[in-house]
Design an enzyme around this catalytic site. Structure first.
Site, PDB file in Angstrom:
ATOM      1  N   ASP A 208       0.866  -1.174   0.000  1.00  0.00           N
ATOM      2  CA  ASP A 208       0.000   0.000   0.000  1.00  0.00           C
ATOM      3  C   ASP A 208       0.904   1.225   0.000  1.00  0.00           C
ATOM      4  OD1 ASP A 208      -2.389   1.685   0.435  1.00  0.00           O
ATOM      5  OD2 ASP A 208      -3.316  -0.261   0.867  1.00  0.00           O
ATOM      6  N   HIS A 281      -2.787   3.165  -4.541  1.00  0.00           N
ATOM      7  CA  HIS A 281      -2.128   2.650  -3.325  1.00  0.00           C
ATOM      8  C   HIS A 281      -0.672   2.259  -3.599  1.00  0.00           C
ATOM      9  CE1 HIS A 281      -5.705   2.684  -0.753  1.00  0.00           C
ATOM     10  NE2 HIS A 281      -6.369   2.392  -1.846  1.00  0.00           N
ATOM     11  N   GLU A 344      -9.739   2.538  -5.193  1.00  0.00           N
ATOM     12  CA  GLU A 344      -9.409   3.934  -4.904  1.00  0.00           C
ATOM     13  C   GLU A 344      -8.269   4.464  -5.780  1.00  0.00           C
ATOM     14  OE1 GLU A 344     -10.723   4.215  -0.272  1.00  0.00           O
ATOM     15  OE2 GLU A 344      -8.774   3.327  -0.645  1.00  0.00           O
TER      16      GLU A 344
END
Ligand code: TNX
Length: 548
Positions: A208, A281, A344
């Site tokens: 991440d 990420h 995301e």
């Protein structure tokens, strides 16, 4: 139909008669058989089987996988009792635990467990079922079985007939090892606990913005740079001014350690699905390999939480990097599925980038969402060619789903319904029921350590039905199962992780395993109160908050 109904009635009456004969109320049954997740069919009986030094383990037919299961049982007894059970011969009928295959069982994980005063009979279709039966047997043993050198000597288990099989084939547990690093020993402990509650998938979130956790030999800077951050944000993500702890944090698992972990999990019939999250990420990747970003910039491994705008740029060099990384990943993890993230992905950098805009035009893509879809499809093709299938977070629906992708829905029923309508498999892990990184009581931060905002109480987790009511008729076959997800922004220690995971993971194990008609919250909590004694014996500091 009439015959079927009368048969059901007859069975019901018979069961009631049995119960009355032995005087077991529903609560007594929960107390006597504190099994989680609740088995499909359980017929209580009085009496007990007592396991001693002289109990023999017998196989109807030797098979290396079943032997592995028997060895697990043997090891467990040896750990707590200090003696090793011996294998016996087929003609031994008394004081034995008999393992045998049963062709009438159709589910891969199905099993029958008959505990009788003279013997225990475990039947199954394949070794997975035998292992799960042993976990059920373990939950019926005194909790001291979990302790080293407990020395109970005689281990009594109540007589019972159980026929069991899961509702869903995918019962997952996610651990985010990027936001905080957890030791391999802890991962093993986590796998043990998963197996105890019949979870069968460990989803390992390996990278991440805040850290990269898997050794990749071709890209050593991932270990040297991406695996470490200077410090960590303290307090809630949006607190101002932002505060940091000033302490470096990081770590990574070597390939050797991960191969060993895969074997450890597979001995417990748990599949590890690795996740390499891209193109979002990825700030930790960019810190080591800035040329994979769209901007000519210097990046650092993130020290704070939230969605980050610096993402991977869809350059040929980036695809080569990911193909190299995934090649090493698939050599470590034999799982059919590889999780490729896709969640995301802010499109700011792609919007600003002449390279991306040019690519969108040249390939005739539908804007940045189309570019994201191109990215995912391309990586899917790479993995499909290697015989693997991909899972992606539900954002991979944006701009068009890759042809064979399975969707992991964290936004609930809507993306799940959409994906199933497109005939894609779906795994449910909605924030509202399964995010065990959220607070677990309405009192939230007054009594609990800092957590992601949102509340998932034990009862709420338990109440979840992974089959959305919004599905089109017949689409429920696309719902593979459910996952408990533990993100670790606010989970800095192993102790904290266990506090967040349990007992909600117990509730979610029942969501994944037990048929709707067998679910009842009061009955669950009755069983849980005794079942947790095993976790006490294992030293698992689970949450014990007042739920009102
Ligand atoms: C969303 S779920 C995320 C994670 C965070 C989590 C916090 C998902 C695919 N992405 O990156 O850790 O929320 O609850």
């Amino acid at each position: 139909m009439i015959v079927k109904n009368s048969l059901a009635l007859l069975l019901f009456l018979l069961l009631n008669a049995l119960l009355c004969a032995h005087g077991y109320s529903q609560e007594n049954i929960a107390f006597r058989y504190p099994i989680i997740p609740k088995p499909a069919v359980l017929t209580p009986e009085s009496g007990s089987f007592t396991l001693t030094k002289n109990t023999r383990i017998v196989f109807a037919k030797a098979n290396p996988d079943v032997k592995r299961v028997a060895d697990f049982l043997l090891q467990m007894i040896e750990n707590s009792e200090g003696y090793q059970l011996c294998y016996g011969k087929l003609n031994e009928k008394n004081n034995v635990i008999l393992f045998e295959t049963d062709n009438s069982i159709t589910n891969e994980e199905g099993y029958k467990l008959f505990i009788q005063p003279q013997r225990v009979l475990i039947s199954f279709k394949n070794a997975k079922g035998a292992f799960l039966a042993v976990q059920t047997l373990r939950q019926l043993m005194p909790p001291s079985i979990e302790k080293k050198n407990a020395g109970v000597k005689k281990i009594s288990v109540p007589v019972v007939a159980i026929e069991d099989a899961p509702r869903f084939s995918y019962r997952g547990f996610l651990l985010d090892v990027s936001r905080h690093f957890f030791s391999i020993d802890f991962l093993k402990r986590y796998i043990d606990l998963m197996a105890f509650y019949k979870y069968n998938v460990f989803h390992l979130h390996l990278n991440d913005d805040q850290g990269w956790r898997i050794e990749i030999k071709k890209y050593p800077k991932l270990q040297q740079i991406s695996a470490w951050r200077k410090e960590t944000q303290v307090g809630f993500r949006t607190d101002t001014p932002k505060r940091y702890d000033g302490t470096p944090h990081g770590g990574f698992y070597t390939q050797k350690e991960l191969k060993d972990l895969v074997k450890y999990a597979s001995d417990r019939f748990v599949t590890i699905i690795p996740e390499i999250d891209f193109p979002g990420h990825s700030q930790a990747v960019l810190a080591a390999y800035p040329q994979l970003g769209c901007k000519d910039s210097v990046y650092t491994v993130s020290t704070g939480w939230g969605v980050h705008k610096d993402i991977l740029c869809p350059k040929e060099e980036t695809f080569r990097f990911l193909e190299d990384v995934l090649s090493e990943v698939i050599a470590i993890f034999p799982s059919h599925y590889i999780h490729i993230g896709g969640d995301e992905v802010p499109k700011d950098r792609w919007k600003e980038s002449p390279y991306c805009q040019d690519m969108i035009k040249k390939l005739g893509l539908n804007g940045e969402n189309g570019l994201q879809s191109y990215f995912i499809r391309r990586m899917e093709k790479f993995l499909n060619d290697k015989g693997r299938d991909v899972i992606g977070w539900d954002e991979i629906l944006q701009g068009g789903l890759a042809p064979n992708a399975t969707v992991m829905s964290w936004h609930g029923d809507k993306p799940a319904t959409e994906a199933a309508a497109l005939k894609h498999y779906v795994i449910m892990t909605p924030t509202t029921f399964t995010y065990i990184n959220y607070y677990q009581t309405p009192k939230t931060s007054e009594i609990e350590p800092l957590a992601n905002k949102g509340i998932v109480t034990l009862q709420k987790a338990y109440s979840y039905n992974p089959v959305p009511s919004t599905l089109q008729p017949g689409d429920d076959k696309y719902i593979l199962g459910v996952q408990a997800s533990l993100w670790t922004e606010y989970v800095p220690s192993e102790q904290n992780a266990l506090l967040m995971a349990f007992p909600r993971a117990c509730a979610l194990s029942e969501v994944g395993w037990t048929s709707l008609k067998n679910k009842d919250y009061k009955d669950f909590t009755d069983r849980l109160s005794r079942n947790l004694l095993h976790l006490d014996a294992l030293g698992v500091g689970y949450a014990n908050y007042d739920q009102k």
